[in-house]
Design an enzyme around this catalytic site. Structure first.
Site, mmCIF file in Angstrom:
data_model
loop_
_atom_site.group_PDB
_atom_site.id
_atom_site.type_symbol
_atom_site.label_atom_id
_atom_site.label_comp_id
_atom_site.label_asym_id
_atom_site.label_seq_id
_atom_site.Cartn_x
_atom_site.Cartn_y
_atom_site.Cartn_z
ATOM 1 N N TYR A 37 -4.942 7.745 -7.147
ATOM 2 C CA TYR A 37 -6.177 8.480 -7.447
ATOM 3 C C TYR A 37 -5.930 9.891 -7.972
ATOM 4 O O TYR A 37 -6.865 10.653 -8.177
ATOM 5 C CB TYR A 37 -7.105 8.501 -6.223
ATOM 6 C CG TYR A 37 -6.467 8.998 -4.941
ATOM 7 C CD1 TYR A 37 -6.352 10.359 -4.673
ATOM 8 C CD2 TYR A 37 -6.003 8.095 -3.984
ATOM 9 C CE1 TYR A 37 -5.776 10.805 -3.501
ATOM 10 C CE2 TYR A 37 -5.419 8.541 -2.815
ATOM 11 C CZ TYR A 37 -5.305 9.900 -2.579
ATOM 12 O OH TYR A 37 -4.726 10.346 -1.410
ATOM 13 N N GLU A 94 -10.318 2.980 8.657
ATOM 14 C CA GLU A 94 -9.092 3.547 9.224
ATOM 15 C C GLU A 94 -9.453 4.454 10.391
ATOM 16 O O GLU A 94 -8.679 4.591 11.336
ATOM 17 C CB GLU A 94 -8.333 4.341 8.144
ATOM 18 C CG GLU A 94 -7.024 4.953 8.631
ATOM 19 C CD GLU A 94 -6.238 5.662 7.536
ATOM 20 O OE1 GLU A 94 -6.772 5.765 6.418
ATOM 21 O OE2 GLU A 94 -5.104 6.102 7.806
ATOM 22 N N HIS A 105 -9.559 1.145 1.112
ATOM 23 C CA HIS A 105 -9.334 1.649 2.473
ATOM 24 C C HIS A 105 -10.551 1.297 3.316
ATOM 25 O O HIS A 105 -11.683 1.563 2.911
ATOM 26 C CB HIS A 105 -9.235 3.181 2.481
ATOM 27 C CG HIS A 105 -7.957 3.746 1.954
ATOM 28 N ND1 HIS A 105 -7.931 4.833 1.107
ATOM 29 C CD2 HIS A 105 -6.662 3.430 2.170
ATOM 30 C CE1 HIS A 105 -6.676 5.154 0.829
ATOM 31 N NE2 HIS A 105 -5.884 4.316 1.456
ATOM 32 N N ARG A 125 -4.622 15.470 6.400
ATOM 33 C CA ARG A 125 -5.139 15.313 5.047
ATOM 34 C C ARG A 125 -5.145 16.652 4.298
ATOM 35 O O ARG A 125 -4.865 16.697 3.100
ATOM 36 C CB ARG A 125 -6.556 14.716 5.088
ATOM 37 C CG ARG A 125 -7.008 14.220 3.723
ATOM 38 C CD ARG A 125 -8.384 13.597 3.785
ATOM 39 N NE ARG A 125 -9.424 14.602 3.969
ATOM 40 C CZ ARG A 125 -10.707 14.412 3.655
ATOM 41 N NH1 ARG A 125 -11.097 13.246 3.168
ATOM 42 N NH2 ARG A 125 -11.593 15.348 3.842
ATOM 43 N N HIS A 150 -5.806 -1.152 6.157
ATOM 44 C CA HIS A 150 -5.952 -0.683 7.543
ATOM 45 C C HIS A 150 -6.836 -1.631 8.356
ATOM 46 O O HIS A 150 -6.347 -2.374 9.170
ATOM 47 C CB HIS A 150 -6.471 0.755 7.662
ATOM 48 C CG HIS A 150 -5.609 1.762 6.983
ATOM 49 N ND1 HIS A 150 -4.305 1.984 7.349
ATOM 50 C CD2 HIS A 150 -5.851 2.590 5.921
ATOM 51 C CE1 HIS A 150 -3.778 2.918 6.562
ATOM 52 N NE2 HIS A 150 -4.689 3.306 5.690
ATOM 53 N N ASP A 157 2.219 3.037 3.034
ATOM 54 C CA ASP A 157 1.117 3.991 2.907
ATOM 55 C C ASP A 157 1.581 5.436 2.758
ATOM 56 O O ASP A 157 1.919 5.884 1.669
ATOM 57 C CB ASP A 157 0.178 3.817 4.111
ATOM 58 C CG ASP A 157 -1.118 4.603 3.985
ATOM 59 O OD1 ASP A 157 -1.333 5.216 2.925
ATOM 60 O OD2 ASP A 157 -1.926 4.612 4.938
ATOM 61 N N HIS A 176 0.843 -1.212 0.000
ATOM 62 C CA HIS A 176 0.000 0.000 0.000
ATOM 63 C C HIS A 176 0.869 1.248 0.000
ATOM 64 O O HIS A 176 1.575 1.527 0.966
ATOM 65 C CB HIS A 176 -0.940 0.007 1.207
ATOM 66 C CG HIS A 176 -1.970 1.094 1.143
ATOM 67 N ND1 HIS A 176 -2.941 1.129 0.163
ATOM 68 C CD2 HIS A 176 -2.167 2.203 1.892
ATOM 69 C CE1 HIS A 176 -3.704 2.202 0.334
ATOM 70 N NE2 HIS A 176 -3.245 2.876 1.384
ATOM 71 N N HIS A 234 1.019 5.546 -1.390
ATOM 72 C CA HIS A 234 0.657 6.750 -2.144
ATOM 73 C C HIS A 234 1.979 7.483 -2.299
ATOM 74 O O HIS A 234 2.435 8.158 -1.360
ATOM 75 C CB HIS A 234 -0.336 7.627 -1.379
ATOM 76 C CG HIS A 234 -1.541 6.886 -0.866
ATOM 77 N ND1 HIS A 234 -2.613 6.579 -1.667
ATOM 78 C CD2 HIS A 234 -1.824 6.385 0.357
ATOM 79 C CE1 HIS A 234 -3.522 5.931 -0.945
ATOM 80 N NE2 HIS A 234 -3.064 5.803 0.285
ATOM 81 N N HIS A 239 -11.663 3.835 -3.258
ATOM 82 C CA HIS A 239 -10.904 4.611 -2.276
ATOM 83 C C HIS A 239 -11.362 4.277 -0.868
ATOM 84 O O HIS A 239 -10.559 3.993 0.014
ATOM 85 C CB HIS A 239 -10.999 6.121 -2.530
ATOM 86 C CG HIS A 239 -10.245 6.889 -1.484
ATOM 87 N ND1 HIS A 239 -10.800 7.204 -0.252
ATOM 88 C CD2 HIS A 239 -8.971 7.333 -1.447
ATOM 89 C CE1 HIS A 239 -9.882 7.820 0.485
ATOM 90 N NE2 HIS A 239 -8.769 7.913 -0.214
HETATM 91 ZN ZN LIG Z 1 -3.753 4.801 1.967
#
Ligand SMILES: [Zn+2]
Length: 455
Positions: free
Chosen positions: A133, A247, A244, A94, A281, A332, A71, A73, A217
């Site tokens: 994404y 989480e 996901h 985020r 997660h 991640d 996993h 990004h 997602h």
């Molecule tokens: Zn992730």
């Protein structure tokens, strides 16, 4: 002309299903595959059929199968060390992540991902699952090639010398109740699942190091009535499907409020769970959720250093394993890129929760970091030092300041990414003497991150 096998003589090699490493193992590689694995008995003559091993290249230390980072990004690497100044939680982090996302284009993303994947190679990672994404321009409009960003990631992995599963991610809404994407999220969206499928279906990289899978997602980002479109797309292609899952407790609360069930139950109802599915997660599942995951043979990818970094909580790893759920590992957000650290965290987090030691055997940790991760990414022929498997060999020093005096079986409790000495991917040497052969990783990381981080 016959292909000459490459012969490696590993001081120790960790062979499949062995509780601990085996000394003096001759590993022969031909055309990117492992052609023979022969443990040599110390002091004895070579076993029958092994004519010569004096020409083998010695691998001091412990040689592991390739590690899989299930996993990733890649662009989150730009945030490492930059988000720790104040308080906050996943949601404040985020917002900072979105500011970086806003600045990426196919060229800057190629440069950043190439450096990040090369950092992974240095850590012994031979395969990565990119949960992708960032599909479109910042305003949501398509690039001339609507898969230009995915193509940049495939190219980046080729430069770094590792395999990649591009998990093309459907990201269609901003909340469980279907709020539209806004601001920095606009570039994630394809409008609806049908248009996502059309764009994703148009991306067919022919490179042998890459394959395409699908991702939901989260239940926040794909409306319930469109989940099955994504699941069917993956199933028709026998491709991995990732999502996901739970989480955050807030995701569970919102899902219950809108749909009257947990995210896991919603995914089960809409055909998302199954043997080719990996839930990422699964930090806050109910007991009933665990039963749904186990009964559907859905795997779980734990990302302990990210869950720690984002204050997510501790997933019930031992309960999952006891239920028969196969566990893999991912870095991640790349606060850390070190699967030794991820693996030992699975055990150490259980210790903190239970105040008891000894939940996972060293072989369990290797399995999660290696063969299970590769399987979750659709590479069933990787992650084992065995005849016929892809020739991925990760050699870890046993004479560094961290590993000196450590028995080989203890490597997951002692070593870090910096102890990886050599990495072979599909028979090709990518890292030697602790250095990437084609990418100056620190220099390229600095330049690529500077280009995409707000001043
Ligand atoms: Zn992730």
């Amino acid at each position: 002309m016959p292909v000459t096998p490459t012969r490696w003589l590993a001081e120790y090699a960790w062979l499949p299903e062995h509780a601990e490493p085996t000394p003096d193992v001759l590993i022969e590689v031909e055309a990117g595959r492992i052609a023979a694995v022969t443990p040599l008995i110390p002091g004895s003559r070579p076993p029958a059929g092994v004519e010569v091993y004096a020409d083998a290249t010695r691998l001091p230390g412990l040689t592991l199968p390739g590690l899989a980072n299930a996993h990733s990004h890649a662009f989150h690497r730009a945030l490492r060390g930059r988000t720790h100044g104040g308080r906050g939680d996943f949601w404040t982090w985020r917002d900072q992540m979105y500011a970086v996302a806003d600045r990426l284009d196919p060229d800057t993303y190629l440069a950043l991902a190439r450096a990040v994947y090369a950092e992974m190679a240095l850590a012994g990672i031979t395969c990565v699952g990119e949960f992708h994404y960032l599909h479109h321009r910042p305003d949501g409009g398509a690039y001339d090639d609507p898969n230009a960003m995915g193509a940049a990631l495939v190219e980046a992995a080729a430069h770094a010398g590792i395999r990649l599963t591009l998990l093309d991610t459907a990201y269609l809404s901003a909340s469980v109740d279907g709020q539209p994407l806004a601001g920095p999220q606009r570039r994630f969206g394809d409008g609806d699942a049908g248009r996502w499928a059309e764009r994703a279906g148009g991306f067919r990289p022919t490179d042998s190091h890459a394959r395409v899978g699908a991702a939901v997602h989260s239940v926040r980002a794909v409306p319930a009535d469109q989940l099955r479109t994504v699941a069917d797309w993956a199933r028709e292609r026998q491709a991995p499907l990732h999502v996901h899952l739970s989480e955050q407790p807030a995701e569970n609360d919102e899902c219950r409020a809108v749909h009257g069930r947990t995210p896991t139950a919603l995914l089960a109802e809409h055909g998302v769970l199954g043997p080719d599915t990996t839930a990422v997660h699964a930090t806050h599942p109910t007991s009933a959720d665990l039963t749904l995951l186990a009964d559907s043979r859905t795997g779980v990818c734990l990302c302990p250093t990210t869950e720690r970094d984002l204050a997510d909580g501790i997933g019930p790893a031992r309960r999952m394993a006891d239920a028969g759920i196969r566990l893999s590992l991912g870095s991640d957000s790349h606060a850390v890129i070190d699967l030794f650290e991820e693996a030992r965290a699975v055990e150490l987090d259980e210790r903190l929760r239970t105040r008891r030691r000894g939940h996972f055997a060293p072989l369990d940790l290797l399995t999660a970091a290696g063969v299970a991760g590769h399987a979750a990414l659709g590479w069933a022929d990787a992650g084992r030092i065995a005849v016929g498997a892809r020739a991925d060999l990760v050699t870890v020093r046993l004479d560094s300041a961290r590993t000196a005096g450590v028995p080989p079986v203890g490597v997951f409790f002692a070593a870090g990414a910096a102890d990886v000495e050599q990495v072979v991917v599909d028979g090709r040497v990518v890292v030697a003497e602790g250095r990437h052969l084609t990418v100056d990783v620190p220099t390229e990381l600095s330049a690529a991150i500077e280009a995409v981080t707000p001043a």
